[in-house]
Design a protein around this motif. Sequence first.
Motif, PDB file in Angstrom:
ATOM      1  N   ARG A  64      12.574  16.939  -5.560  1.00 31.12           N
ATOM      2  CA  ARG A  64      13.039  16.253  -6.771  1.00 31.12           C
ATOM      3  C   ARG A  64      12.320  14.923  -6.965  1.00 31.12           C
ATOM      4  NH1 ARG A  64      19.270  15.850  -5.882  1.00 31.12           N
ATOM      5  NH2 ARG A  64      19.128  14.592  -7.793  1.00 31.12           N
ATOM      6  N   ALA A  65      12.145  14.189  -5.888  1.00 31.04           N
ATOM      7  CA  ALA A  65      11.442  12.906  -5.985  1.00 31.04           C
ATOM      8  C   ALA A  65       9.980  13.130  -6.360  1.00 31.04           C
ATOM      9  CB  ALA A  65      11.547  12.164  -4.657  1.00 31.04           C
ATOM     10  N   HIS A  66       9.350  14.096  -5.736  1.00 29.74           N
ATOM     11  CA  HIS A  66       7.931  14.377  -5.973  1.00 29.74           C
ATOM     12  C   HIS A  66       7.683  14.782  -7.422  1.00 29.74           C
ATOM     13  CE1 HIS A  66       3.898  15.297  -4.459  1.00 29.74           C
ATOM     14  NE2 HIS A  66       3.923  16.445  -5.135  1.00 29.74           N
ATOM     15  N   ALA A  67       8.671  15.404  -8.059  1.00 32.97           N
ATOM     16  CA  ALA A  67       8.533  15.799  -9.459  1.00 32.97           C
ATOM     17  C   ALA A  67       8.515  14.593 -10.387  1.00 32.97           C
ATOM     18  CB  ALA A  67       9.673  16.744  -9.848  1.00 32.97           C
ATOM     19  N   GLN A 114       8.008   9.965   6.235  1.00 34.97           N
ATOM     20  CA  GLN A 114       8.181   9.402   7.574  1.00 34.97           C
ATOM     21  C   GLN A 114       9.447   9.989   8.196  1.00 34.97           C
ATOM     22  OE1 GLN A 114       9.083   5.089   9.527  1.00 34.97           O
ATOM     23  NE2 GLN A 114       7.332   5.172   8.144  1.00 34.97           N
ATOM     24  N   TYR A 115       9.254  10.664   9.328  1.00 35.91           N
ATOM     25  CA  TYR A 115      10.354  11.344  10.009  1.00 35.91           C
ATOM     26  C   TYR A 115      10.175  11.181  11.509  1.00 35.91           C
ATOM     27  CZ  TYR A 115      11.223  13.708   5.565  1.00 35.91           C
ATOM     28  OH  TYR A 115      11.499  13.969   4.243  1.00 35.91           O
ATOM     29  N   GLU A 116      11.291  11.152  12.237  1.00 38.74           N
ATOM     30  CA  GLU A 116      11.179  11.143  13.682  1.00 38.74           C
ATOM     31  C   GLU A 116      10.607  12.482  14.140  1.00 38.74           C
ATOM     32  OE1 GLU A 116      13.716  10.258  17.775  1.00 38.74           O
ATOM     33  OE2 GLU A 116      14.680   9.952  15.822  1.00 38.74           O
ATOM     34  N   ASP A 128       0.818  -1.217   0.000  1.00 33.77           N
ATOM     35  CA  ASP A 128       0.000   0.000   0.000  1.00 33.77           C
ATOM     36  C   ASP A 128       0.849   1.264   0.000  1.00 33.77           C
ATOM     37  OD1 ASP A 128      -2.689  -1.256   0.238  1.00 33.77           O
ATOM     38  OD2 ASP A 128      -1.820  -2.030   2.092  1.00 33.77           O
ATOM     39  N   LEU A 129       1.929   1.264   0.777  1.00 36.41           N
ATOM     40  CA  LEU A 129       2.805   2.441   0.873  1.00 36.41           C
ATOM     41  C   LEU A 129       4.243   1.946   0.946  1.00 36.41           C
ATOM     42  CD1 LEU A 129       3.369   5.459   1.306  1.00 36.41           C
ATOM     43  CD2 LEU A 129       2.864   5.135   3.745  1.00 36.41           C
ATOM     44  N   TYR A 130       5.036   2.311  -0.052  1.00 34.73           N
ATOM     45  CA  TYR A 130       6.417   1.840  -0.157  1.00 34.73           C
ATOM     46  C   TYR A 130       7.352   3.030  -0.010  1.00 34.73           C
ATOM     47  CZ  TYR A 130       9.983  -1.518  -1.784  1.00 34.73           C
ATOM     48  OH  TYR A 130      11.062  -2.394  -1.876  1.00 34.73           O
ATOM     49  N   TYR A 131       8.127   3.018   1.068  1.00 33.99           N
ATOM     50  CA  TYR A 131       9.040   4.117   1.366  1.00 33.99           C
ATOM     51  C   TYR A 131      10.459   3.825   0.891  1.00 33.99           C
ATOM     52  CZ  TYR A 131       5.894   5.783   5.219  1.00 33.99           C
ATOM     53  OH  TYR A 131       4.869   6.252   5.997  1.00 33.99           O
ATOM     54  N   GLY A 144       6.547   6.747  -0.560  1.00 31.35           N
ATOM     55  CA  GLY A 144       6.914   7.605   0.552  1.00 31.35           C
ATOM     56  C   GLY A 144       8.413   7.794   0.658  1.00 31.35           C
ATOM     57  N   VAL A 145       8.793   8.818   1.397  1.00 33.30           N
ATOM     58  CA  VAL A 145      10.198   9.080   1.709  1.00 33.30           C
ATOM     59  C   VAL A 145      10.381   8.988   3.220  1.00 33.30           C
ATOM     60  CG1 VAL A 145      10.677  10.541  -0.292  1.00 33.30           C
ATOM     61  CG2 VAL A 145       9.793  11.569   1.820  1.00 33.30           C
TER      62      VAL A 145
END
Length: 322
Positions: free
Chosen positions: A162-165, A173-175, A118-121, A151-152
Amino acid sequence: MKQRALGQDLRTSALGLGCMGMSDFYGPADDAQSTATIHRALDLGITFLDTSDAYGPFTNERLVGKAVAGRRDEVVIATKFGIERLPDGTRLGSNGRPDYLRKACDASLERLGVDHIDLYYQHRVDPDVPIEETWGALKELVEAGKVLHLGVSEAAPATVRRAHAVHPISAGQYEYSLFTRDIESELLRTLRELGIGLVPYSPLGRGFLTGAAGDLTAGDVRHTHPRWQGENFAANQALAGKIGEIAAGIGATPAQVALAWVLAQGDDVVPIPGTRRVDRLEENAAALEVTLGAAEFAALESLAAQVSGGRYNAQQMGTVNI
């Protein structure tokens, strides 16, 4: 269970479950206990499960896959690639090469026992591979139906852009917690500008904010983190105690107050506290019913500014914000 929207129409339960500690880093594994916790999460409506091929390594995906067998339609499964490890646990570093991630995706699908993720980071950015190459291959996985959302994790704002483009990002996902607020400047603004949801990991300060920071086993990786060492540990324990006093004043637990604070940061925020225990899971779920007032927010802000020590050691910090 309340629902929230991340990016690109990805809807999940308002609270997720981080599964890493069930298999790695935080002491001995107990698969039976962890499976019971996952089942209880699903029964409570916590259907957003977070894993990675790096956890175990590989064993956590198998655990999650077996636990949700027969209930696949109920869950949003998030997993990751990019921290390359050997079966014996040896770390080979970050890997964003297209040939590697294609194989990693197929292997994750097999271990999870599903036909799509479903969501691949991208778990960590590979500084030696242009992000456009990595995300071009990820876009192909979406087009092939193997992955629904991308996801990143711990990527720098410029890298996110850059990835979103290349292909829209659904989640970052971030702490993020009362004890770790690095993202609140440029990164969080970037995510929201691009319509990317935030998935905070370690929203309980890796356990500090539960009031149980002194319960670590000898092999727990947190012993290597600056916040858990020497004078830093003592100072942070004192802060956690004061958060406990705030919690007691509103009839909640420290963990519930910490999660309520994160949940209050926006409807595009879906924290994934990790636990292998049913009682802790139920405690965390009850945070959705906790409301913090202006006095509690002000007191928490003051305490959060006093955290001692970094979240990672120098070597680990070298893998984030790339």
